[in-house]
Design a protein around this motif. Structure first.
Motif, PDB file in Angstrom:
ATOM      1  N   GLU A   1      18.736  11.737  -9.267  1.00 17.65           N
ATOM      2  CA  GLU A   1      17.734  10.728  -9.667  1.00 17.65           C
ATOM      3  C   GLU A   1      16.276  11.443  -9.587  1.00 17.65           C
ATOM      4  O   GLU A   1      15.407  11.122 -10.366  1.00 17.65           O
ATOM      5  N   TYR A   2      16.236  12.509  -8.903  1.00 23.35           N
ATOM      6  CA  TYR A   2      14.735  12.990  -8.738  1.00 23.35           C
ATOM      7  C   TYR A   2      14.433  14.524  -9.729  1.00 23.35           C
ATOM      8  O   TYR A   2      13.450  15.111  -9.541  1.00 23.35           O
TER       9      TYR A   2
ATOM     10  N   CYS B   1      13.079  -2.587   6.478  1.00 20.22           N
ATOM     11  CA  CYS B   1      14.476  -2.527   5.705  1.00 20.22           C
ATOM     12  C   CYS B   1      14.245  -1.464   4.356  1.00 20.22           C
ATOM     13  O   CYS B   1      15.180  -0.830   3.813  1.00 20.22           O
ATOM     14  N   LEU B   2      12.807  -1.442   3.938  1.00 22.11           N
ATOM     15  CA  LEU B   2      12.800  -0.510   2.884  1.00 22.11           C
ATOM     16  C   LEU B   2      12.673   0.869   3.219  1.00 22.11           C
ATOM     17  O   LEU B   2      12.356   1.297   4.252  1.00 22.11           O
ATOM     18  N   PRO B   3      13.366   1.746   2.233  1.00 22.52           N
ATOM     19  CA  PRO B   3      13.691   3.125   2.688  1.00 22.52           C
ATOM     20  C   PRO B   3      12.346   3.704   2.680  1.00 22.52           C
ATOM     21  O   PRO B   3      11.212   3.419   1.909  1.00 22.52           O
TER      22      PRO B   3
ATOM     23  N   VAL C   1      10.020   3.481   5.132  1.00 29.80           N
ATOM     24  CA  VAL C   1       9.042   2.672   5.832  1.00 29.80           C
ATOM     25  C   VAL C   1       9.279   2.683   7.479  1.00 29.80           C
ATOM     26  O   VAL C   1      10.383   1.986   7.791  1.00 29.80           O
TER      27      VAL C   1
ATOM     28  N   ALA D   1      20.048   4.020 -10.708  1.00 33.21           N
ATOM     29  CA  ALA D   1      19.123   4.553 -10.992  1.00 33.21           C
ATOM     30  C   ALA D   1      19.370   5.796 -12.084  1.00 33.21           C
ATOM     31  O   ALA D   1      18.470   6.290 -12.681  1.00 33.21           O
TER      32      ALA D   1
ATOM     33  N   LEU E   1      16.340  -0.793  -5.970  1.00 36.09           N
ATOM     34  CA  LEU E   1      17.909  -0.567  -5.976  1.00 36.09           C
ATOM     35  C   LEU E   1      18.443  -0.445  -4.783  1.00 36.09           C
ATOM     36  O   LEU E   1      19.557  -0.826  -4.595  1.00 36.09           O
TER      37      LEU E   1
ATOM     38  N   SER F   1      24.695   5.682  -8.870  1.00 34.65           N
ATOM     39  CA  SER F   1      23.953   4.532  -8.740  1.00 34.65           C
ATOM     40  C   SER F   1      23.297   4.349  -9.961  1.00 34.65           C
ATOM     41  O   SER F   1      23.172   5.079 -11.224  1.00 34.65           O
TER      42      SER F   1
ATOM     43  N   ALA G   1      10.830 -13.863   5.291  1.00 33.75           N
ATOM     44  CA  ALA G   1       9.666 -13.435   6.383  1.00 33.75           C
ATOM     45  C   ALA G   1       8.511 -13.448   5.782  1.00 33.75           C
ATOM     46  O   ALA G   1       7.375 -13.828   6.381  1.00 33.75           O
TER      47      ALA G   1
ATOM     48  N   ALA H   1      11.106  -6.936   9.143  1.00 28.09           N
ATOM     49  CA  ALA H   1      11.811  -7.220   7.782  1.00 28.09           C
ATOM     50  C   ALA H   1      11.318  -6.035   6.869  1.00 28.09           C
ATOM     51  O   ALA H   1      12.227  -5.535   5.913  1.00 28.09           O
ATOM     52  N   LEU H   2       9.991  -5.546   6.987  1.00 30.75           N
ATOM     53  CA  LEU H   2       9.769  -4.569   5.993  1.00 30.75           C
ATOM     54  C   LEU H   2      10.227  -2.948   6.292  1.00 30.75           C
ATOM     55  O   LEU H   2      10.300  -2.121   5.566  1.00 30.75           O
TER      56      LEU H   2
ATOM     57  N   LEU I   1       7.831 -10.137  10.022  1.00 28.69           N
ATOM     58  CA  LEU I   1       7.285  -9.627   8.786  1.00 28.69           C
ATOM     59  C   LEU I   1       7.322  -8.176   9.137  1.00 28.69           C
ATOM     60  O   LEU I   1       7.942  -7.134   7.902  1.00 28.69           O
TER      61      LEU I   1
ATOM     62  N   LYS J   1       5.019   2.062  11.648  1.00 27.48           N
ATOM     63  CA  LYS J   1       3.582   2.198  11.529  1.00 27.48           C
ATOM     64  C   LYS J   1       3.184   1.652  10.102  1.00 27.48           C
ATOM     65  O   LYS J   1       2.183   0.824   9.849  1.00 27.48           O
TER      66      LYS J   1
ATOM     67  N   GLN K   1       3.546  -1.934   9.795  1.00 23.46           N
ATOM     68  CA  GLN K   1       2.332  -2.802  10.229  1.00 23.46           C
ATOM     69  C   GLN K   1       1.349  -2.886   9.409  1.00 23.46           C
ATOM     70  O   GLN K   1       0.688  -3.907   9.200  1.00 23.46           O
ATOM     71  N   ARG K   2       1.048  -1.675   8.650  1.00 17.04           N
ATOM     72  CA  ARG K   2      -0.210  -1.513   7.802  1.00 17.04           C
ATOM     73  C   ARG K   2       0.156  -2.650   6.642  1.00 17.04           C
ATOM     74  O   ARG K   2      -0.630  -3.066   6.029  1.00 17.04           O
ATOM     75  N   MET K   3       1.394  -2.259   6.187  1.00 14.43           N
ATOM     76  CA  MET K   3       1.835  -3.378   4.859  1.00 14.43           C
ATOM     77  C   MET K   3       1.724  -4.752   5.406  1.00 14.43           C
ATOM     78  O   MET K   3       1.150  -5.487   4.665  1.00 14.43           O
TER      79      MET K   3
ATOM     80  N   PRO L   1       0.657  -1.246   0.017  1.00 15.98           N
ATOM     81  CA  PRO L   1      -0.105  -0.056   0.116  1.00 15.98           C
ATOM     82  C   PRO L   1       0.768   1.277   0.106  1.00 15.98           C
ATOM     83  O   PRO L   1       1.855   1.313   0.716  1.00 15.98           O
TER      84      PRO L   1
ATOM     85  N   GLN M   1      21.406  -3.148  -4.169  1.00 17.74           N
ATOM     86  CA  GLN M   1      22.534  -2.328  -4.377  1.00 17.74           C
ATOM     87  C   GLN M   1      23.260  -2.393  -2.876  1.00 17.74           C
ATOM     88  O   GLN M   1      24.418  -2.600  -2.728  1.00 17.74           O
TER      89      GLN M   1
END
Ligand SMILES: [Zn+2]
Ligand SMILES: [Zn+2]
Lengths: 198, 198
Positions: free
Chosen positions: B181-182, B16-18, B20, B89, A30, B87, A46, B13-14, B10, B23, B26-28, A18, A34
């Motif tokens: 990149e942006y 680790c995503l940039p 995130v 990207a 990436l 990078s 997980a 583990a989530l 879980l 809260k 947990q929603r994911m 989401p 990376q």
């Protein structure tokens, strides 16, 4: 990425999360490949473990690794109180913010005929069995303050009335149209304590 | 979630995503386990596949499933031009937005002695070999316009000078301190075309 294949598939797969669009999914991909390959491996594992182990509680339909969740299995909870919520996140929010000591029932959704979500999809047949047999004295409606949440609350209160079970609704200190999961603890606790007959 | 075990792992583990936090994680997790288990399975598998298949190109260090990426393997690219980016990207962004037809070299980072990131971590030994042997006529510095990106550019331009290779830097139409990149395609394309000797 133009390279396609496994990279493109990972970007696409991350978009199921989401709030994650194509640009964010590319950035996550990436980052994982990376800079944090260990974390990517842990996340893959997980997800696999959670899918294998986590299902719905057979009594209250919250997410759990056992056939009965910790609430339903606990002898310390008051079995005469049953609180109806739309999702497991709200079980967590209510437990954390209020002094509620009863049981829960998780709809995992709300009535939405246009989306094909009727009473059966919400487990209301299971709920009706509990109202008939399980000595519930008060049914607390904590569905969200949205049009569909209200319609769901009305449907369930009609069912409770047929079985002679008193129904209450948590108070609307919660902003109308708001999602219960995001309300601060004090507001939620207040709304819970000032619940009224419905 | 209080249930702990696979659900808590879980959520963790989530994170680790940039971008995130707890809260969102947990929603994911609830979304995946409650509403989109198929997608959770696909994501687990896509991560596993990408980790198995994707590595760095042996020549330019961009992410690829082969030993040589599509740029390095293509006979159509101009081998006398070599563009340095931080990078993968940015390889993608430059390819999409500019008419650049040369090759790339991906640092996968920038010089940052305090974080233990020196020339070797950025593959600058590989880059030096290419400057010595591969007939590079122009080295285009497209590192980010940050303090560390500038320091990295200076380090590489010194190296290029020792090998008699002309060095250019893409123009600062890019907002200072901004991440390449942006930047929108038009600005990036303009900055690329108005590159100057460095
Ligand atoms: Zn339960
Ligand atoms: Zn390459």
């Amino acid at each position: 990425m133009r390279q396609g294949g496994a990279i493109a598939e990972l970007i696409e797969a991350l978009r199921c999360l989401p709030g994650v669009g194509p640009k964010t999914a590319q950035r996550m991909t990436l980052h994982l490949l990376q800079r944090d390959r260990d974390a990517a491996g842990r996340l893959s594992e997980a997800l696999r473990q959670a899918l294998n182990k986590v299902g719905l509680c057979s009594q209250c339909r919250t997410l759990t690794e056992r056939s009965l969740c910790e609430y339903c299995a606990s002898p310390a909870r008051d079995r005469s109180l049953l609180c109806i919520v739309e999702s497991p996140a709200e079980v967590f929010a209510i437990s954390r913010s209020t002094g509620y000591k009863g049981l829960f029932f998780v709809l995992n959704g709300r009535l939405s005929p246009l989306d094909g979500i009727g009473p059966e999809e919400l487990g209301l047949d299971i709920l009706e069995q509990r109202l008939k047999n399980d000595g519930v004295a008060e049914l607390i409606l904590a569905t969200n303050a949205t049009v569909e949440g209200e319609a769901t609350a009305h449907y369930i209160s009609d069912m409770a009335r047929r079985h002679g079970v008193r129904t209450t609704r948590i108070a609307h200190g919660i902003p109308f149209g708001g999602e219960l999961e995001y309300v601060d603890g004090a507001t939620l606790s207040h709304a819970f304590d000032s619940r009224k007959d419905f």
